[in-house]
Design an enzyme around this catalytic site. Structure first.
Site, mmCIF file in Angstrom:
data_model
loop_
_atom_site.group_PDB
_atom_site.id
_atom_site.type_symbol
_atom_site.label_atom_id
_atom_site.label_comp_id
_atom_site.label_asym_id
_atom_site.label_seq_id
_atom_site.Cartn_x
_atom_site.Cartn_y
_atom_site.Cartn_z
ATOM 1 N N GLU A 1 -139.649 46.676 -78.945
ATOM 2 C CA GLU A 1 -139.130 46.876 -80.289
ATOM 3 C C GLU A 1 -137.972 45.889 -80.455
ATOM 4 O OE1 GLU A 1 -137.167 50.589 -81.168
ATOM 5 O OE2 GLU A 1 -137.332 50.241 -83.327
ATOM 6 N N ARG B 1 -139.930 53.559 -64.694
ATOM 7 C CA ARG B 1 -139.072 52.459 -65.114
ATOM 8 C C ARG B 1 -138.146 52.076 -63.974
ATOM 9 N NH1 ARG B 1 -136.998 55.157 -69.580
ATOM 10 N NH2 ARG B 1 -136.789 53.087 -70.468
ATOM 11 N N LYS C 1 -130.506 50.755 -73.709
ATOM 12 C CA LYS C 1 -130.169 49.800 -74.767
ATOM 13 C C LYS C 1 -128.976 50.293 -75.578
ATOM 14 C CE LYS C 1 -134.639 48.065 -76.211
ATOM 15 N NZ LYS C 1 -135.522 47.866 -77.369
#
Length: 564
Positions: free
Chosen positions: A35, A278, A288
């Site tokens: 994104e 992850r 983020k």
RNA sequence: UGCCUCGUGGUGUAAUGGUAGCACCGCAGAUUCUGAUUCUGCUUGUUGGGGUUCGAGUCCCUGCGAGGCAACCA
């Protein structure tokens, strides 16, 4: 890296099975779907290595797709920098593409199709418009332990839903007034099956499409459509999406019913999702949101601050794409949540830079040494990289006054201190053997000048009588050396897990010594360095020249000297 | 106390019913004009309890622990 070196992790075995079963129509297609709402970091780098790596391994394509379904947070700046960072890592997206650029896609380019699919769902009685407020919707949906309650609009006839949905699209309603929901199962133990919202109203302009839309699809609806329409065979994502998989499959089933699955090699391509853990690193945060917070509150200099785990930050720190990829390869792929040790990353970068980095001598905490019995100056020549004969050599001057690092001198040496100390011999790298005779100190007791003599027979570095000298020191000629500035970086956080007290407190664990600016002197050849060039400062560490002319320390050399 | 996932040395990861291996870290030694590199060696492990089996890290049951899911985010 050859094929047998890469681990046969579970995703690879999964894909191998599908290829063998003929499910891919002759081509494995993966995708990396960021994104565009932030910069990519080392965690994304792992995903990139998995997504692009699997496509490469199986001779297929990996699409780069901007997953731009939420215009509120997204921007072109982010999109462009993501492309730049992926390219820098050494990956190339491939496949048809949805515009002029092969392999490159925007989810937003599929909005027309997604809207059409949504209308199809409504016609089939599989979706309905709902005007519950968010609070109501929350209450109706219930909690995982108990079934939810159906929306009053759940059994609205398709024609009316269609009318409302079109009015939503045409801007008749405010944000949140209505939404479109898939009609699935309000009693499902999986919350995501309780009639999930698939379209919402957002009167926000899209960075790519402007004001064309005021309704935007939700991730759970959009993602499987993107994958299916692009002909993606293997859709790999992180563990938290595991619970979304049944919904992903539900959407793919609907597409199948609508005859929208693409065909390749006579095979209908059904995209499948699988999840892997992850990457987490100790002593850093990867979220983020938290990285953005550090940028906005100026705790760091920006997204590319060399202490940041972002790809652009690591680039400025001097990490190489190869080292990052090697690291991602070595940590492996699994479903176990784990925390990797940055020591492995550091090992990877030393491993590469040791072979490739140009050697230079630089003294970053200088103290002067006077060679009392030396007259004039002499030239020496040293290899640019002793491990690489093709690397060439450079010349420098040795004179009566030189700089050495303060840490290389002790007036009263401790045991096993092989460096400079009164009465002790050391080698000055490439020049000669030097015997310290004493030092001068200021009122505070600080050493300001060291004196000694050189062995004239030892020019070049070796004694004629064959006696061994244990210590070899790097040095810079005072007359010809050039001033240098350097930034010595350490881990941004002093705590192994900065989030141990929750995300509100993570800044409490910032390492106050994460950067230290120093200045000193270096051999003249370093003056020619260009930004981005990497060096090994002998006996010190690996450095990269930054855009402001200073040298950023990538990582120290390993040091097994332990003061007694 | 709903559903789902995961537990192998300090860390990460292999072993797919058949000798628990590799890497990083750490420690010791050799070599060395970088206390680097290189080389050699060493320490350390299957979450507990049952079961199936000639044989279980692996399959089954059951504890324990960790994580995920209840944005009109992705």
């Amino acid at each position: 890296m050859n094929e047998s070196d890469t681990s046969r992790h579970f995703l690879r075995q999964w894909i191998e099975g599908d290829v063998a079963a003929g499910k891919t129509g002759g081509k494995v297609v993966t995708r990396f779907p960021p994104e565009p709402n932030g910069y990519i970091h080392i965690g994304h780098a792992k995903a990139i290595c998995v997504d692009f790596g699997m496509a490469e391994l199986f001779g297929g394509d990996c699409h780069l797709r901007m997953d731009d379904t939420n215009p509120a947070k997204e921007s072109d700046e982010y999109a462009e920098n993501i492309k730049k960072d992926i390219s820098w890592l050494g990956f190339k997206w491939s496949g048809e593409g949805d515009g002029k650029e092969p392999g490159f896609y925007n989810a937003s380019n599929m909005f027309d199709k997604m809207y059409e699919i949504a209308e199809n769902l409504i016609r089939a009685g599989q979706a309905y418009c709902c005007n519950l407020t968010q609070e109501e919707w929350k209450a109706y949906r219930g909690v995982p332990e108990k079934p939810g309650v159906p929306s009053p609009r759940r059994d609205t006839p398709p024609e009316e839903n269609l009318r409302i949905f079109r009015e939503m699209r045409d801007g008749k309603y405010a944000d949140g007034e209505w939404c479109l929901r898939a009609k699935i199962d309000m009693a499902s133990p999986n919350i995501h099956f309780r009639d999930p919202v698939i379209y919402r109203i957002r009167h926000v302009s899209h960075y790519h499409l402007g004001d064309k839309w005021c309704v935007y699809p939700m991730y759970d609806f959009a993602h499987p459509i993107e994958d299916a329409l692009e002909g993606v065979t293997h859709s790999m994502c992180t563990l938290e999406f595991e619970v979304h998989r049944p919904l992903y499959d539900w959407v793919v089933d609907r597409l199948d019913e609508m005859g929208l699955l693409v065909e390749r090699g006579g095979v209908k391509i059904r995209p499948q999702q699988r999840e892997f853990a992850r990457l987490n690193l100790t002593h850093t945060v990867m979220s983020k949101r938290l990285l953005l917070q550090m940028v906005q509150t100026k705790v760091v200099d920006g997204w590319d601050d060399p202490r940041m785990p972002t790809v652009c930050g690591m680039r400025r720190r001097g990490f190489t794409p190869g080292a990052i990829r090697e690291f991602c390869e070595r940590i492996g792929v699994s479903k176990t949540e784990s925390e990797s040790d940055p020591a492995l990353l550091e090992w990877c970068v030393r491993e590469e830079l040791n072979k490739t980095a140009t050697r230079r001598m630089a003294v970053l905490d200088p103290v002067k040494v006077v060679v009392d019995n030396f007259v004039g100056s002499r030239e020496i020549e040293l290899p640019d990289n002793p491990l690489d004969e093709g690397a060439g050599t450079r010349k420098m001057v040795f004179g009566r006054e030189i700089w050495i690092d303060r840490a290389d001198f002790m007036e009263i040496p401790e045991k096993k201190f092989f460096r400079m100390a009164p009465g002790q011999e050391v080698r000055l790298r490439g020049a000669c053997i030097f015997k310290c005779t004493g030092c001068i100190k200021d009122e505070s007791g600080k050493v300001v000048e060291i004196h000694g003599t050189w062995d004239e027979q030892s020019w070049g570095g070796n004694a004629v009588d064959g006696r061994k000298v244990k210590g070899t020191l790097h040095w810079v000629d005072a007359a010809t050396g050039v001033p240098v500035k350097a930034r010595l970086y350490e881990s941004l956080f002093s705590e192994k897990n900065p989030l141990k007290d929750g995300p509100e407190k993570f800044l409490d664990y910032l390492n106050p010594g994460s950067v230290r600016e120093v200045s000193g002197f270096a051999e003249p050849a370093l003056a020619d360095a260009k930004p981005g060039e990497r060096f090994q400062f002998e006996r010190t560490g690996y450095f990269v020249k930054d855009r402001d002319g200073a040298f950023n320390r990538t990582v120290t050399l390993k040091d097994s000297y332990k003061p007694a």
